[in-house]
Design a protein around this motif. Sequence first.
Motif, PDB file in Angstrom:
ATOM      1  N   VAL A  12      44.857  30.677  33.931  1.00  0.00           N
ATOM      2  CA  VAL A  12      46.046  31.460  34.402  1.00  0.00           C
ATOM      3  C   VAL A  12      46.216  32.958  34.921  1.00  0.00           C
ATOM      4  CG1 VAL A  12      47.819  31.368  32.758  1.00  0.00           C
ATOM      5  CG2 VAL A  12      47.296  29.501  33.205  1.00  0.00           C
ATOM      6  N   VAL A  13      45.070  33.392  33.570  1.00  0.00           N
ATOM      7  CA  VAL A  13      45.055  34.568  34.281  1.00  0.00           C
ATOM      8  C   VAL A  13      45.108  35.835  35.177  1.00  0.00           C
ATOM      9  CG1 VAL A  13      43.777  37.123  33.247  1.00  0.00           C
ATOM     10  CG2 VAL A  13      44.318  35.064  30.886  1.00  0.00           C
TER      11      VAL A  13
ATOM     12  N   LEU B  19      42.555  43.239  28.609  1.00  0.00           N
ATOM     13  CA  LEU B  19      44.116  42.226  29.919  1.00  0.00           C
ATOM     14  C   LEU B  19      44.855  43.349  30.260  1.00  0.00           C
ATOM     15  CD1 LEU B  19      45.926  39.294  27.990  1.00  0.00           C
ATOM     16  CD2 LEU B  19      44.435  39.118  30.474  1.00  0.00           C
ATOM     17  N   ALA B  20      44.797  44.804  29.074  1.00  0.00           N
ATOM     18  CA  ALA B  20      45.231  46.140  28.800  1.00  0.00           C
ATOM     19  C   ALA B  20      44.779  46.510  30.204  1.00  0.00           C
ATOM     20  CB  ALA B  20      45.362  46.217  28.404  1.00  0.00           C
ATOM     21  N   GLY B  21      43.318  46.784  30.053  1.00  0.00           N
ATOM     22  CA  GLY B  21      42.475  47.131  31.651  1.00  0.00           C
ATOM     23  C   GLY B  21      43.077  46.625  32.965  1.00  0.00           C
ATOM     24  N   LEU B  22      42.869  45.197  32.858  1.00  0.00           N
ATOM     25  CA  LEU B  22      43.002  44.261  34.547  1.00  0.00           C
ATOM     26  C   LEU B  22      44.382  45.270  34.564  1.00  0.00           C
ATOM     27  CD1 LEU B  22      42.242  42.283  35.738  1.00  0.00           C
ATOM     28  CD2 LEU B  22      43.517  40.891  33.977  1.00  0.00           C
ATOM     29  N   ALA B  69      35.817  43.972  36.738  1.00  0.00           N
ATOM     30  CA  ALA B  69      35.055  44.391  36.241  1.00  0.00           C
ATOM     31  C   ALA B  69      35.501  43.588  34.823  1.00  0.00           C
ATOM     32  CB  ALA B  69      34.397  45.646  35.174  1.00  0.00           C
ATOM     33  N   TYR B  70      37.425  44.412  34.309  1.00  0.00           N
ATOM     34  CA  TYR B  70      38.351  43.736  33.423  1.00  0.00           C
ATOM     35  C   TYR B  70      38.641  42.217  33.415  1.00  0.00           C
ATOM     36  CZ  TYR B  70      38.805  48.965  31.882  1.00  0.00           C
ATOM     37  OH  TYR B  70      38.989  50.075  31.445  1.00  0.00           O
ATOM     38  N   PHE B  71      38.991  41.535  34.545  1.00  0.00           N
ATOM     39  CA  PHE B  71      39.050  40.449  34.816  1.00  0.00           C
ATOM     40  C   PHE B  71      37.563  39.537  34.673  1.00  0.00           C
ATOM     41  CE2 PHE B  71      38.942  36.053  36.859  1.00  0.00           C
ATOM     42  CZ  PHE B  71      39.895  35.500  35.973  1.00  0.00           C
ATOM     43  N   SER B  72      36.385  40.346  34.250  1.00  0.00           N
ATOM     44  CA  SER B  72      35.250  39.165  33.952  1.00  0.00           C
ATOM     45  C   SER B  72      34.812  39.528  32.535  1.00  0.00           C
ATOM     46  CB  SER B  72      34.058  40.153  34.578  1.00  0.00           C
ATOM     47  OG  SER B  72      34.624  39.884  36.108  1.00  0.00           O
ATOM     48  N   ALA B  73      35.131  40.876  32.034  1.00  0.00           N
ATOM     49  CA  ALA B  73      35.105  40.754  30.696  1.00  0.00           C
ATOM     50  C   ALA B  73      35.881  39.784  30.172  1.00  0.00           C
ATOM     51  CB  ALA B  73      35.693  42.707  29.930  1.00  0.00           C
ATOM     52  N   PHE B  74      37.867  39.831  30.497  1.00  0.00           N
ATOM     53  CA  PHE B  74      38.615  39.346  29.551  1.00  0.00           C
ATOM     54  C   PHE B  74      37.516  37.330  29.696  1.00  0.00           C
ATOM     55  CE2 PHE B  74      41.643  36.151  30.488  1.00  0.00           C
ATOM     56  CZ  PHE B  74      42.186  35.603  29.632  1.00  0.00           C
ATOM     57  N   SER B  75      37.496  37.563  30.496  1.00  0.00           N
ATOM     58  CA  SER B  75      37.031  36.026  30.953  1.00  0.00           C
ATOM     59  C   SER B  75      36.019  35.966  30.096  1.00  0.00           C
ATOM     60  CB  SER B  75      36.199  35.819  32.367  1.00  0.00           C
ATOM     61  OG  SER B  75      37.241  35.716  32.731  1.00  0.00           O
TER      62      SER B  75
END
Lengths: 237, 146
Positions: A12-13, B19-22, B69-75
């Motif tokens: 979703v994100v 998410l903020a970084g993304l 990178a931020y998306f990876s960190a979020f995941s």
Amino acid sequence: MKRYLPFIIVVVVAFVTLASGTVLYRAKRPSVLTIPKSALVSGSGADDSIHVRGPANAPVTIEEFGDFQCPPCGTLSDPINQLEREYRPRLRVIFRHFPLPNHAHAREAAFVSEAAGLQGRFWEMHDLLYREQSVWSKAADVRLLFDSYAGMLGLNVDRFKKDMESEQVKVRVASDQKHGDAVGVNTTPTVFLNDRALAPTSLNPTGLHAAIDAAMNATPPPPQSLLVKPKPPLERQ
Amino acid sequence: MSGSRSRVIFYTVAAVISLAGLADATYLTVMYLTGETAVCGGSASCFQVLGSVYARIGGIPVAAFGALAYFSAFSFATFAAFGYTRVRTFFALIVCAMFATTLWLLYVQAFVLHAFCRYCLFSAAVTFLLAGLVVAIPPSSKSSTA
């Protein structure tokens, strides 16, 4: 279900990020000053720096002699852009350089726009220089800032730097200035509307509107066959 | 509060911070792709940083790598919060890599370009927060979902 929840959240994100990125891209794209070559006329010779937006058969032509460091020129830039959008395809806008000697960086800024023009980004740099005028006018190292503008516009900065020093851009700017001198320009901005100089008191959105409307009413509309229909890809977005 | 529960909270916080970084990195990437220069409006420093050669690698904006990178960190943080223990290592590794990259970029801004970009500083703050969380997260006990 809980086992799959992180997968769902991540997907979703990812989707929301891509979707919002796409929406933002589409929203910003129209404001980007990328104008296809087909909608522009630029000088073909080294001594011909004419920069034109709008169809050649437009009934009204605005020709501006401008100096990138002149504050009133900066103030006038946005209204002219808006007028061009509002009246298209019945309005043609021409920009010519007329850097004044009392502005320390005006000539250099004109070279910057021409160097950007050699990479097809004259108008983008033109608008950027006017928008950021108050910043670069006072900058300690104006060249550094101009180089960063070129970088922001995605230009080949090495080529841009070389072009800045080239005879070609200098001759182009000089050619405009010579043309300005020949038609009696001695201050900036000087705006001609269908070859008639507008009074300085008309150089504001209201005055320009009135002058353009008067010129449009005085000019018989061209035959339909000659009218260029606005085609989004061919016009300034 | 049990270690397990506090870990869930830490990783959840890390996911939200990522998410903020993304959002920041995605915004900068889109602005680069559109050629929008108003993003730096009125800030000479911002132009100097984002218009510099250090803002791109092989024509690709550094912000795009940041978004990835931020998306990876979020995941990883999300999976870790749900008890997938193996991804904790990946989370720690990517945050370490981001931290090192951030230090390099801050060095470039401070000592090479002599200019700072507000978006880059925000990203640096986010990465520092993530690095702080990596250090603060309680060591894991046995147990895992994956």
